[in-house]
Write an enzyme that holds these catalytic residues in place. Structure first.
Site, short mmCIF file in Angstrom:
data_model
loop_
_atom_site.label_atom_id
_atom_site.label_comp_id
_atom_site.label_asym_id
_atom_site.label_seq_id
_atom_site.Cartn_x
_atom_site.Cartn_y
_atom_site.Cartn_z
N ALA A 82 0.87 -1.34 -0.05
CA ALA A 82 -0.08 -0.05 -0.01
C ALA A 82 0.86 1.38 0.20
CB ALA A 82 -0.92 -0.03 1.30
N THR A 83 2.14 1.35 0.49
CA THR A 83 2.91 2.36 0.58
C THR A 83 3.16 2.95 -0.96
OG1 THR A 83 4.09 1.94 2.61
CG2 THR A 83 5.10 3.23 1.17
N GLN A 190 -6.57 -1.04 5.50
CA GLN A 190 -6.91 -1.55 6.64
C GLN A 190 -8.45 -1.74 6.51
OE1 GLN A 190 -5.50 -2.23 9.67
NE2 GLN A 190 -3.62 -1.00 9.35
N HIS A 212 -0.21 -7.66 3.32
CA HIS A 212 -0.11 -8.46 4.69
C HIS A 212 -1.05 -7.84 5.82
CE1 HIS A 212 2.33 -5.07 6.94
NE2 HIS A 212 2.13 -4.61 5.57
N THR A 250 9.31 -7.26 -12.96
CA THR A 250 8.55 -8.54 -13.21
C THR A 250 7.45 -9.03 -11.98
OG1 THR A 250 10.49 -9.51 -14.13
CG2 THR A 250 9.18 -11.04 -13.11
N CYS A 336 4.82 2.20 12.12
CA CYS A 336 5.53 3.26 11.26
C CYS A 336 6.23 4.43 12.03
CB CYS A 336 4.95 3.58 9.91
SG CYS A 336 3.88 2.66 9.58
#
Length: 412
Positions: A82-83, A190, A212, A250, A336
């Site tokens: 997501a970052t 989330q 994740h 890839t 984070c």
């Protein structure tokens, strides 16, 4: 207590930090294994069966991701998480339309990577409006309306907040953006797989997804980019032109397969998980609040995802409580930003007093959390909050009816 050994004889803490990351669902691992061993072809190799097998697996995964959010599989692009998706959406859209549009709208409680992407755009000459949120953590739709400018290109508002679990009115935001002909991006890391999301119904133009956070592998995610009305973005990563030229490199077949499987499992389990997690969350909050006074729940009580519970325990330092609860994996903010001793900017944005912000703990309840784990956490939490308060001179003063706000503290 439901704690698991690591084989070395030492007990590992039980896990209550699913907002930071989730364990891999065994069904997801099963889907990935063949692509880590026998089927190792490059999915972009067009000349032999190894490539075709991997490509077919990758395209199946793309459909599984698309199905979870009501999208077309051609609108799904695999990323590292997501970052990266957030960076692509915000910088990509802003830069593509920069000749005519120089303004972006977001909120003060977004994930750090969204705020940092916006800061980076400001150094390139873009203007960014950071909308405040109300005491309950939700944005004011009137303030959003007022923030639009003739050259606004993008609005980015996260669906479910990673620290306090509040759920923004995504449906309404989508309507407003569409009426203003401005693209709407949401960081749904989330929310995806936990609450129903439909990109057409919610009028979402770009969406960030993480593997994740939904019991899939780490290091993989996706970005949804709408085809009609078409959203254009300037790619961040150049190369062989994979993923419609928007994300060269890839595609890692095993990870993509894992993300797809995680999305499919989430779709099947969503209703069951949500009901179960709601009950466990209710149990945790009710038990703690019935035993301990002066506990504040951060964020709106109604508009929220129940698996993310952020509580402030007045007169107790959050860090001390975390240390005391070392046999439970919890956190006091987002993973984070946990290295800095600053109180959470999300809690600051909802107007939490500095001392209460420092006394907050986030409890994460997920698919594999058991009732025993919840009860153990509650019991330990009550025990240590009481103990830490008994050691606190502030607590003693409050019990004596002294208003701490009126005390003149002197510096010696």
């Amino acid at each position: 207590s439901g704690r698991s050994g690591d084989g070395g004889g030492a007990l590992r803490p039980l896990y209550m930090d699913v907002q930071a990351t989730t364990p891999l669902d065994p069904r997801v691992l099963d889907s990935m294994l063949p692509y880590l061993t026998a089927y190792y072809g490059n999915p972009h190799s067009r000349t032999h069966a190894y490539g075709w097998e991997s490509e077919a697996a990758m395209e199946k995964a793309r459909r599984q991701v698309a199905d979870l959010i009501g999208a077309d599989s051609r609108e799904i692009i695999f990323t590292s998480g997501a970052t990266e998706s957030n960076n692509m959406a915000i910088k990509g859209v802003a830069r593509f339309y920069k000749s005519r549009k120089k303004h972006v709208i977001t909120t003060q409680t977004e994930h750090k990577c969204v705020l940092d992407s916006c800061r980076s755009l400001e150094t390139e000459g873009f203007r960014v409006t950071y909308l405040p949120v109300k005491k309950n953590g939700l944005i004011d739709l009137k303030e959003l309306e007022a923030a639009f400018q003739p050259d606004t290109s993008l609005v980015s508002v996260m669906t479910v907040n990673n620290e306090i679990g509040v759920k923004q009115p995504i449906h309404d935001i989508g309507e407003i953006c569409r009426a203003h002909k401005v693209f709407f991006h949401t960081d749904a890391a989330q929310a995806i797989g936990k609450i129903p999301m439909d990109v057409n119904d919610m009028k979402i133009d770009l969406m960030s997804i993480s593997g994740h956070k939904i019991y899939g592998p780490k290091g993989v995610g996706a970005i949804y980019v709408r085809r009609r009305p078409r959203v254009r973005l300037e790619p961040l990563q150049s190369g062989g032109g994979q993923e419609r030229g928007l994300r060269s490199g890839t595609v890692p077949t095993p990870l993509a397969v894992g993300l797809g499987a995680a999305c499919e499992v989430a779709q099947q389990e969503m209703e069951y998980d949500h009901k179960r997690i709601s009950q466990l969350a209710e149990r945790l909050v009710t038990k703690i609040m019935s035993e301990v006074p002066d506990v504040v729940m951060n964020g709106d009580r109604e508009h929220r995802y129940p698996g993310c519970i952020n509580l402030s325990f007045a007169y107790v330092e959050g860090e001390s409580l975390l240390m005391a609860l070392k046999d439970v994996a919890l956190s006091s903010g987002s993973a984070c930003t946990s290295a800095s001793l600053e109180p959470s900017y999300v809690l600051r944005a909802i107007g939490t007093d500095e001392d209460l912000a420092h006394s907050s703990i986030r409890f994460g309840i997920g698919r594999f959390t058991t009732e025993e784990e919840v009860d153990y956490t509650v019991q330990k939490c009550i025990q240590h909050v009481k103990r830490l308060r008994e050691m606190s001179p502030l607590w003693e003063m409050v019990q004596d009816g002294i208003d701490l706000k009126n005390i003149k503290w002197t510096q010696h």
